[in-house]
Write a protein that holds these residues in place. Structure first.
Motif, PDB file in Angstrom:
ATOM      1  N   LYS A 185       0.841  -1.216   0.000  1.00  0.00           N
ATOM      2  CA  LYS A 185       0.000   0.000   0.000  1.00  0.00           C
ATOM      3  C   LYS A 185       0.875   1.265   0.000  1.00  0.00           C
ATOM      4  CE  LYS A 185      -4.365  -1.629   0.853  1.00  0.00           C
ATOM      5  NZ  LYS A 185      -4.265  -2.961   0.299  1.00  0.00           N
ATOM      6  N   ARG A 186       0.226   2.405  -0.220  1.00  0.00           N
ATOM      7  CA  ARG A 186       0.920   3.701  -0.164  1.00  0.00           C
ATOM      8  C   ARG A 186       0.783   4.275   1.255  1.00  0.00           C
ATOM      9  NH1 ARG A 186      -2.781   6.516  -4.447  1.00  0.00           N
ATOM     10  NH2 ARG A 186      -4.198   5.424  -3.046  1.00  0.00           N
ATOM     11  N   ILE A 187       1.925   4.546   1.867  1.00  0.00           N
ATOM     12  CA  ILE A 187       1.911   5.017   3.261  1.00  0.00           C
ATOM     13  C   ILE A 187       2.627   6.362   3.348  1.00  0.00           C
ATOM     14  CG2 ILE A 187       2.505   4.451   5.659  1.00  0.00           C
ATOM     15  CD1 ILE A 187       2.891   1.529   4.766  1.00  0.00           C
ATOM     16  N   ALA A 188       2.003   7.319   4.044  1.00  0.00           N
ATOM     17  CA  ALA A 188       2.649   8.618   4.273  1.00  0.00           C
ATOM     18  C   ALA A 188       3.129   8.693   5.721  1.00  0.00           C
ATOM     19  CB  ALA A 188       1.673   9.760   3.988  1.00  0.00           C
ATOM     20  N   VAL A 189       4.304   9.302   5.909  1.00  0.00           N
ATOM     21  CA  VAL A 189       4.905   9.431   7.240  1.00  0.00           C
ATOM     22  C   VAL A 189       5.629  10.771   7.353  1.00  0.00           C
ATOM     23  CG1 VAL A 189       5.283   6.942   7.544  1.00  0.00           C
ATOM     24  CG2 VAL A 189       7.063   8.328   6.463  1.00  0.00           C
ATOM     25  N   GLN A 190       5.935  11.148   8.581  1.00  0.00           N
ATOM     26  CA  GLN A 190       6.829  12.298   8.789  1.00  0.00           C
ATOM     27  C   GLN A 190       8.261  11.793   8.763  1.00  0.00           C
ATOM     28  OE1 GLN A 190       6.641  14.449  12.564  1.00  0.00           O
ATOM     29  NE2 GLN A 190       7.880  16.117  11.721  1.00  0.00           N
ATOM     30  N   ILE A 191       9.112  12.522   8.074  1.00  0.00           N
ATOM     31  CA  ILE A 191      10.507  12.122   7.897  1.00  0.00           C
ATOM     32  C   ILE A 191      11.243  12.046   9.245  1.00  0.00           C
ATOM     33  CG2 ILE A 191      11.352  14.489   7.494  1.00  0.00           C
ATOM     34  CD1 ILE A 191      13.151  13.242   5.273  1.00  0.00           C
ATOM     35  N   GLY A 192      12.043  11.002   9.399  1.00  0.00           N
ATOM     36  CA  GLY A 192      12.893  10.883  10.587  1.00  0.00           C
ATOM     37  C   GLY A 192      12.203  10.369  11.834  1.00  0.00           C
ATOM     38  N   THR A 193      10.956   9.921  11.692  1.00  0.00           N
ATOM     39  CA  THR A 193      10.193   9.499  12.875  1.00  0.00           C
ATOM     40  C   THR A 193      10.171   7.982  13.034  1.00  0.00           C
ATOM     41  OG1 THR A 193       8.149   9.406  11.581  1.00  0.00           O
ATOM     42  CG2 THR A 193       8.658  11.495  12.682  1.00  0.00           C
ATOM     43  N   THR A 194       9.710   7.556  14.205  1.00  0.00           N
ATOM     44  CA  THR A 194       9.522   6.124  14.437  1.00  0.00           C
ATOM     45  C   THR A 194       8.433   5.580  13.502  1.00  0.00           C
ATOM     46  OG1 THR A 194       8.069   6.750  16.271  1.00  0.00           O
ATOM     47  CG2 THR A 194      10.319   6.113  16.831  1.00  0.00           C
ATOM     48  N   GLY A 195       7.477   6.421  13.139  1.00  0.00           N
ATOM     49  CA  GLY A 195       6.452   6.015  12.167  1.00  0.00           C
ATOM     50  C   GLY A 195       7.087   5.695  10.816  1.00  0.00           C
ATOM     51  N   ALA A 196       8.060   6.498  10.420  1.00  0.00           N
ATOM     52  CA  ALA A 196       8.777   6.257   9.162  1.00  0.00           C
ATOM     53  C   ALA A 196       9.542   4.940   9.250  1.00  0.00           C
ATOM     54  CB  ALA A 196       9.721   7.419   8.860  1.00  0.00           C
ATOM     55  N   ASP A 197      10.138   4.670  10.411  1.00  0.00           N
ATOM     56  CA  ASP A 197      10.867   3.403  10.594  1.00  0.00           C
ATOM     57  C   ASP A 197       9.924   2.205  10.453  1.00  0.00           C
ATOM     58  OD1 ASP A 197      13.128   4.857  11.105  1.00  0.00           O
ATOM     59  OD2 ASP A 197      13.051   4.613  13.284  1.00  0.00           O
ATOM     60  N   GLN A 198       8.748   2.310  11.050  1.00  0.00           N
ATOM     61  CA  GLN A 198       7.767   1.208  10.965  1.00  0.00           C
ATOM     62  C   GLN A 198       7.323   0.997   9.523  1.00  0.00           C
ATOM     63  OE1 GLN A 198       6.071  -1.095  12.820  1.00  0.00           O
ATOM     64  NE2 GLN A 198       7.558  -0.706  14.449  1.00  0.00           N
ATOM     65  N   ALA A 199       7.045   2.097   8.829  1.00  0.00           N
ATOM     66  CA  ALA A 199       6.572   1.999   7.446  1.00  0.00           C
ATOM     67  C   ALA A 199       7.625   1.314   6.583  1.00  0.00           C
ATOM     68  CB  ALA A 199       6.238   3.384   6.906  1.00  0.00           C
ATOM     69  N   ALA A 200       8.902   1.594   6.869  1.00  0.00           N
ATOM     70  CA  ALA A 200       9.992   1.024   6.080  1.00  0.00           C
ATOM     71  C   ALA A 200      10.031  -0.510   6.197  1.00  0.00           C
ATOM     72  CB  ALA A 200      11.323   1.619   6.519  1.00  0.00           C
ATOM     73  N   GLU A 201       9.409  -1.048   7.233  1.00  0.00           N
ATOM     74  CA  GLU A 201       9.399  -2.501   7.441  1.00  0.00           C
ATOM     75  C   GLU A 201       8.274  -3.202   6.687  1.00  0.00           C
ATOM     76  OE1 GLU A 201      11.139  -3.968  10.869  1.00  0.00           O
ATOM     77  OE2 GLU A 201      12.415  -2.583   9.715  1.00  0.00           O
ATOM     78  N   VAL A 202       7.323  -2.429   6.175  1.00  0.00           N
ATOM     79  CA  VAL A 202       6.157  -3.049   5.541  1.00  0.00           C
ATOM     80  C   VAL A 202       6.519  -3.508   4.126  1.00  0.00           C
ATOM     81  CG1 VAL A 202       3.783  -2.673   4.770  1.00  0.00           C
ATOM     82  CG2 VAL A 202       4.590  -1.590   6.888  1.00  0.00           C
ATOM     83  N   PRO A 203       6.348  -4.798   3.849  1.00  0.00           N
ATOM     84  CA  PRO A 203       6.755  -5.324   2.541  1.00  0.00           C
ATOM     85  C   PRO A 203       6.011  -4.654   1.387  1.00  0.00           C
ATOM     86  CG  PRO A 203       6.020  -7.106   4.029  1.00  0.00           C
ATOM     87  CD  PRO A 203       5.779  -5.827   4.733  1.00  0.00           C
ATOM     88  N   GLY A 204       6.778  -4.219   0.409  1.00  0.00           N
ATOM     89  CA  GLY A 204       6.187  -3.690  -0.827  1.00  0.00           C
ATOM     90  C   GLY A 204       5.521  -2.336  -0.704  1.00  0.00           C
ATOM     91  N   ALA A 205       5.590  -1.729   0.481  1.00  0.00           N
ATOM     92  CA  ALA A 205       4.884  -0.452   0.648  1.00  0.00           C
ATOM     93  C   ALA A 205       5.584   0.655  -0.131  1.00  0.00           C
ATOM     94  CB  ALA A 205       4.812  -0.078   2.119  1.00  0.00           C
TER      95      ALA A 205
END
Ligand code: ARG
Length: 280
Positions: A159-179
């Motif tokens: 899926k397409r995921i938006a995050v704030q740069i440099g955050t723990t949310g960005a780190d989590q999103a980076a773990e999602v396969p194919g996102a």
């Protein structure tokens, strides 16, 4: 399914009173003796009356830090840091910085501290120090109100995921396969991208996403499922800073004398929950 802002702020591992008792038993601040034995080190600590502490923040993160219409900084973190200054006899001067510029500024010594809804992480502890935890939070997934496909992290693959740069949310999103991840300078910009229908989800700190939805700052969104992490915010300081102890002492005093509870009540409308003495 929706999570109320209050419910995840409640219920932690240790009671405040338990944490205070542990502290009274000598569980905290290991470097006390060193600092006191070294007069030179004491001179450089901003903890002396009259000193100024320059404190970085990225003020687009309500209810923790945001700019009021008149341009003044407001929020839980702002009140907390101001009270820490008052308690420690320090002048606090806030400096607005991009979130991903805060740790570099601490490392370069251009600021003395940072309060910015910043999660205490093992990774950040390699480069900066943190105060004791002052808030329990966690990440949540937000999607469009009408989205019935996404119930948790597993549903975000590809899926397409938006995050704030440099955050723990960005780190989590980076773990999602194919996102497919889009990064934004602030959390409100990421949430707006979702409200505009340009992405499928946002991973962001739950209290901030819920505040955006409940305040009506953003519409047509909901928070799904359970919190995907438990995180503790801390005040970040340069590695080895004597002000770690200054800030922790002030926090402890404020937790004991009701100042912390008063600030918590003001922003969250309830008694503060229990907090552990350290994040790990
Ligand atoms: N808690 C998250 C983190 O530490 C997000 C913090 C973002 N803070 C802000 N003021 N924009 O990565």
């Amino acid at each position: 399914m929706s999570i109320k802002r209050s419910s995840f702020l409640r219920g932690t591992v240790l009671g405040f009173s338990a944490a205070l008792m542990l502290a009274a038993c000598g569980g905290t601040t290991p470097d006390t003796a060193d600092t006191e034995a070294d007069p030179a080190a004491e001179e450089t600590a901003a903890g002396e009356a009259g000193g100024t502490l320059t404190v970085a923040t990225e003020p687009a993160f309500p209810p923790f830090e945001f700019q009021a219409e008149n341009g003044e900084l407001e929020g839980f973190d702002i009140d907390l840091m101001t009270a820490i200054g008052e308690t420690a006899g320090l002048e606090v001067e806030f400096e607005s910085l991009p979130f991903d510029g805060i740790i570099p500024a601490l490392q370069a010594g251009t600021v003395d501290a940072a309060i910015s809804g910043m999660t205490i992480t093992e990774e950040r502890l390699q480069t900066v120090d943190f105060s004791r935890p002052y808030i329990k939070a966690g990440l949540a997934i937000a999607v469009a109100e009408e989205n019935s496909e996404v119930a948790g992290l597993d549903d975000l693959a590809d899926k397409r995921i938006a995050v704030q740069i440099g955050t723990t949310g960005a780190d989590q999103a980076a773990e999602v396969p194919g996102a497919e991840i889009s990064t934004f300078d602030s959390a409100p910009l990421a949430l707006q991208e979702l409200a505009n229908g340009n992405v499928d989800a946002v991973i962001n700190d739950a209290p901030v996403t819920l505040d955006a939805i409940e305040s009506g700052n953003i519409s047509g969104l909901k928070v799904v499922g359970e919190l995907i992490t438990t995180e503790f915010y801390g005040i970040a300081l340069p590695k080895g800073s004597e002000n770690v102890e200054v800030v922790n002492d002030a926090l402890m005093t404020m937790m004991e004398d009701g100042t912390y509870a008063e600030i918590y009540q003001k922003w969250f409308g309830e008694e503060p929950p229990e907090l552990p003495e350290s994040a790990f």
